[in-house]
Design a protein around this motif. Structure first.
Motif, short mmCIF file in Angstrom:
data_model
loop_
_atom_site.label_atom_id
_atom_site.label_comp_id
_atom_site.label_asym_id
_atom_site.label_seq_id
_atom_site.Cartn_x
_atom_site.Cartn_y
_atom_site.Cartn_z
N THR A 146 -0.84 -3.04 -8.30
CA THR A 146 -0.57 -4.52 -7.99
C THR A 146 -1.31 -5.23 -6.81
N MET A 147 -2.00 -5.95 -7.10
CA MET A 147 -2.92 -6.62 -6.07
C MET A 147 -1.89 -7.40 -4.93
N PRO A 148 -1.93 -7.04 -3.90
CA PRO A 148 -1.06 -7.64 -2.74
C PRO A 148 -1.56 -9.08 -2.44
N VAL A 149 -0.40 -9.95 -2.25
CA VAL A 149 -0.89 -11.11 -1.75
C VAL A 149 -1.94 -11.55 -0.81
N TRP A 150 -2.01 -10.70 0.24
CA TRP A 150 -2.97 -11.04 1.24
C TRP A 150 -4.36 -10.57 0.73
N ALA A 151 -4.62 -9.80 -0.33
CA ALA A 151 -5.70 -9.26 -0.79
C ALA A 151 -6.43 -10.30 -1.62
N ALA A 152 -5.87 -11.42 -1.92
CA ALA A 152 -6.13 -12.25 -2.83
C ALA A 152 -8.00 -12.68 -2.55
N LEU A 184 0.91 -1.40 0.09
CA LEU A 184 0.06 0.06 0.08
C LEU A 184 0.80 1.51 0.04
N VAL A 185 2.15 1.21 -0.09
CA VAL A 185 2.85 2.41 -0.05
C VAL A 185 2.72 3.30 -1.20
N GLY A 186 2.65 4.74 -0.96
CA GLY A 186 2.13 5.33 -1.91
C GLY A 186 0.41 5.64 -2.28
N ALA A 187 -0.33 4.64 -1.83
CA ALA A 187 -1.77 4.79 -1.97
C ALA A 187 -2.38 5.43 -0.99
N GLU A 188 -3.57 6.18 -1.36
CA GLU A 188 -4.47 6.76 -0.47
C GLU A 188 -5.41 5.94 0.12
N VAL A 189 -5.53 6.09 1.64
CA VAL A 189 -6.33 5.07 2.10
C VAL A 189 -7.22 5.92 3.09
N TRP A 190 -8.26 5.46 3.66
CA TRP A 190 -9.08 6.37 4.42
C TRP A 190 -8.98 5.75 6.07
N VAL A 191 -9.12 6.65 7.08
CA VAL A 191 -9.02 6.39 8.23
C VAL A 191 -10.22 6.87 9.01
N ARG A 192 -10.65 6.26 10.10
CA ARG A 192 -11.80 6.63 10.94
C ARG A 192 -11.68 6.11 12.21
N VAL A 193 -12.25 6.87 13.28
CA VAL A 193 -12.04 6.22 14.77
C VAL A 193 -13.48 5.44 14.87
N ALA A 194 -13.43 4.42 15.51
CA ALA A 194 -14.58 3.42 15.91
C ALA A 194 -14.40 3.00 17.07
N GLY A 195 -14.79 3.80 18.14
CA GLY A 195 -14.88 3.43 19.30
C GLY A 195 -13.50 3.70 19.98
#
Length: 211
Positions: free
Chosen positions: A69-75, A44-55
């Motif tokens: 490129t699709m990461p291996v863990w995201a298969a 995810l380096v360089g990618a834009e992500v969203w963060v929010r507080v949940a509790g």
């Protein structure tokens, strides 16, 4: 039919306001929120992500469809996906999930793996060939900032040629455990061991035994 002529097409992705605020993943695989760094999975380096507080947790969401490129863990996953969840922390206390750093030189417990010295010259190769004690001595001497390490390594090899590799390697192991990296320490330990003394009374050269 009349309504269809006036309605807009529903968006394919949900309104991102519901996902929180945007952050860019840094080269160290972390994002910063509230002056605290939180780790993210690889890829995810360089990618834009969203963060929010949940509790009491911070939720990190990424759009897998826009990744180059699709990461291996995201298969098997697609679209907006929760990629990390951390307990909220305070500045100066980053939240790092070790599972996010698969190739990092550390054990799963978080403890760093012991360094493995690699000889770069014939002299270093001869020294490390003495045994495990030599390896331990080099690691500990380097970590302690000992001076004239190369000269002391050469002296150890010369001493081993006189009295044998075994006694010198054992003395190097004792010196590493006790923090003895001074001039003449190795010879003194070898002389001490030659009297039949064991390492049972080993005293580490730390602040507890400092003048």
């Amino acid at each position: 039919v009349e309504e269809q002529q006036r309605l807009h097409v529903a968006p394919t992705a949900p309104h991102t306001t519901a996902l929180g605020v945007t952050r860019t993943v840094g080269t160290d695989q972390t994002i910063r929120f509230g002056s605290v760094r939180y780790s993210t999975p690889p890829g995810l380096v360089g990618a834009e992500v969203w963060v929010r507080v949940a509790g009491q947790e911070l939720v990190v969401v990424a759009d897998l469809d826009v990744l180059p490129t699709m990461p291996v863990w995201a298969a098997g996953r697609a679209g907006l996906t929760e990629v990390a969840r951390h307990r909220l922390s305070t500045p100066g206390n980053p939240r790092i999930d070790l599972a996010h750093y698969l190739d990092h030189p550390q054990d799963p417990t978080g403890a760093p793996r012991p360094p493995r010295p690699r000889p770069r010259s014939a002299a270093e190769k001869d020294f490390l060939a003495l045994g495990a004690g030599a390896h331990a001595w080099l690691v500990e001497a380097s970590a302690a900032g000992a001076t004239r390490i190369r000269a002391k390594m050469a002296a150890a090899v010369e001493l081993a040629a006189l009295i044998g590799d075994g006694p010198v390697d054992a003395a190097l192991g004792v010196a590493a455990a006790a923090g003895r990296f001074g001039e003449g320490d190795l010879t003194a330990i070898c002389d001490h061991q030659a009297t039949g003394a064991t390492a049972a009374g080993l005293v580490a050269a730390d602040e507890t035994h400092s003048a």
